[in-house]
Write an enzyme that holds these catalytic residues in place. Structure first.
Site, PDB file in Angstrom:
ATOM      1  N   ARG A  51       5.464   1.893 -13.924  1.00  0.00           N
ATOM      2  CA  ARG A  51       4.364   2.623 -13.268  1.00  0.00           C
ATOM      3  C   ARG A  51       4.816   3.914 -12.469  1.00  0.00           C
ATOM      4  NH1 ARG A  51       1.743  -2.153  -9.707  1.00  0.00           N
ATOM      5  NH2 ARG A  51       0.006  -0.544  -9.353  1.00  0.00           N
ATOM      6  N   CYS A  68      14.294  -2.043   1.074  1.00  0.00           N
ATOM      7  CA  CYS A  68      15.208  -3.016   0.589  1.00  0.00           C
ATOM      8  C   CYS A  68      14.579  -4.178   0.323  1.00  0.00           C
ATOM      9  CB  CYS A  68      16.230  -3.140   1.894  1.00  0.00           C
ATOM     10  SG  CYS A  68      17.541  -4.490   1.255  1.00  0.00           S
ATOM     11  N   CYS A 118      19.790  -0.182  -1.969  1.00  0.00           N
ATOM     12  CA  CYS A 118      19.500  -0.040  -0.591  1.00  0.00           C
ATOM     13  C   CYS A 118      20.474   0.684  -0.260  1.00  0.00           C
ATOM     14  CB  CYS A 118      19.139  -1.360   0.109  1.00  0.00           C
ATOM     15  SG  CYS A 118      19.009  -1.149   1.831  1.00  0.00           S
ATOM     16  N   ASN A 152      -4.842   2.217  -3.230  1.00  0.00           N
ATOM     17  CA  ASN A 152      -4.188   2.652  -4.548  1.00  0.00           C
ATOM     18  C   ASN A 152      -2.694   3.116  -3.983  1.00  0.00           C
ATOM     19  OD1 ASN A 152      -6.308   2.232  -5.974  1.00  0.00           O
ATOM     20  ND2 ASN A 152      -7.140   4.349  -5.696  1.00  0.00           N
ATOM     21  N   VAL A 153      -1.594   2.805  -4.701  1.00  0.00           N
ATOM     22  CA  VAL A 153      -0.297   3.302  -4.442  1.00  0.00           C
ATOM     23  C   VAL A 153       0.144   4.351  -5.246  1.00  0.00           C
ATOM     24  CG1 VAL A 153       0.009   0.844  -3.712  1.00  0.00           C
ATOM     25  CG2 VAL A 153       0.705   1.336  -6.389  1.00  0.00           C
ATOM     26  N   ASP A 154      -0.679   4.967  -5.944  1.00  0.00           N
ATOM     27  CA  ASP A 154      -0.355   5.984  -6.830  1.00  0.00           C
ATOM     28  C   ASP A 154       0.019   7.265  -6.403  1.00  0.00           C
ATOM     29  OD1 ASP A 154      -2.983   7.060  -6.622  1.00  0.00           O
ATOM     30  OD2 ASP A 154      -3.731   5.776  -8.098  1.00  0.00           O
ATOM     31  N   HIS A 168      -2.090  -0.352   0.949  1.00  0.00           N
ATOM     32  CA  HIS A 168      -1.025  -1.332   0.148  1.00  0.00           C
ATOM     33  C   HIS A 168       0.377  -0.623   0.005  1.00  0.00           C
ATOM     34  CE1 HIS A 168      -4.624  -4.035  -1.386  1.00  0.00           C
ATOM     35  NE2 HIS A 168      -4.449  -4.231   0.031  1.00  0.00           N
ATOM     36  N   TYR A 190       7.689  -1.964 -12.455  1.00  0.00           N
ATOM     37  CA  TYR A 190       7.377  -0.885 -11.416  1.00  0.00           C
ATOM     38  C   TYR A 190       7.875   0.567 -11.810  1.00  0.00           C
ATOM     39  CZ  TYR A 190       5.125  -4.107  -8.172  1.00  0.00           C
ATOM     40  OH  TYR A 190       4.254  -5.077  -7.843  1.00  0.00           O
TER      41      TYR A 190
END
Length: 275
Positions: free
Chosen positions: A80, A138, A170, A113-115, A130, A77
């Protein structure tokens, strides 16, 4: 490229729209240079180290790694996150933004999309159903807080694709943080930010029954975007589906354009500009 008839029909729908709803899947980002994760081979072409390790996208996008192997999870991640930060939205985003600005009701976006590409391109009303890689939560989770990933720069070994210590924490409990993204088999995703976004887009939709839906790069494997686009256009059939692999439209209620996003948007824009 699409036939002149298909393109003209799509251009006429957009020209006559009171508002524009953009529904986008992963295929929308391909023309920006983002990797296509469809199938193991596509994923491994984008990430050769995972090919050597025999790790698939669905295996890596599993929240259990944050508990069992957080360096592996943040290697994936974190890479990304860096990639998406460095990627500029392609011209098709600005075309869609401008088309929406020219409609009385404006535009809204529904995307899996999470971009963060739509926000980077200047869209204001975006439902990221998403989640977003640019937000953290956390990993436990100890509460419902979601915070920005700005300033986070994970260090990653490009050979092993593992993240180095210290890993993101966190701020509430000091435990491990994770991206605020819905992963596979994910029961710990904190959804209230995405829920609020979706509520706002749904309210906008109800206020604009004369909208036209343009769906881009949304496949059937995870049909969230396709289903929403079909629902939003069910009453009118005003759906433009742009998809080089899965362009079919049920009952022919809409325009099917079996091509890539940028080429198709550019061709439609030429027709709109020509009048």
């Amino acid at each position: 490229m699409p036939s002149s008839g298909e393109l003209r029909r799509a251009a006429e729908l957009i020209a006559g729209a009171g508002a524009l709803l953009v529904c986008a899947g992963a295929g929308m980002g391909v023309d920006s240079g983002l990797p296509d994760f469809r199938g193991d081979e596509g994923f491994w072409r984008a990430y050769p180290p995972y090919a050597r390790l025999g790790l698939r996208f669905a295996e890596l996008a599993d929240p259990r790694h944050f508990a069992e192997d957080p360096a592996l999870a943040w290697g994936f991640y974190g890479h990304r996150l860096r990639l998406y930060r460095e990627t500029m939205p392609h011209k098709g985003f600005s075309l869609l933004r401008d088309w929406g600005a020219a409609r009385p009701g404006g535009s809204a976006v529904f995307t899996s999309n999470v971009d963060g590409q739509f926000q980077a391109a200047g869209f204001l009303l975006v439902a990221e159903v998403h989640g977003s890689i640019h937000r953290l939560q956390c990993a436990v989770p100890c509460g419902t807080e979601i915070w920005s990933a700005d300033g986070l720069e994970p260090r990653i070994d490009e050979d092993s694709m593992r993240a180095a210590e210290p890993l993101p924490e966190c701020p509430a409990c000091g435990g491990l943080a994770r991206p605020n993204i819905l992963m596979f088999g994910d029961f710990d995703w904190i959804s209230h930010r995405s829920d609020d976004q979706l509520r706002a887009v749904n309210e906008w939709r109800r206020d604009h029954p004369d909208l036209v839906v343009i769906e881009l790069g949304a496949g059937q494997a995870v049909p969230t975007v396709r289903r929403y686009a079909e629902l939003a256009s069910a009453a009118t059939g005003a759906l433009i589906r742009v998809n080089p692999r899965e362009p079919e439209i049920r009952h022919d209620r809409g325009v099917s354009l079996p091509y890539g996003a940028l080429d198709t948007l550019t061709a439609i824009d030429e027709l709109l500009t020509a009048g």
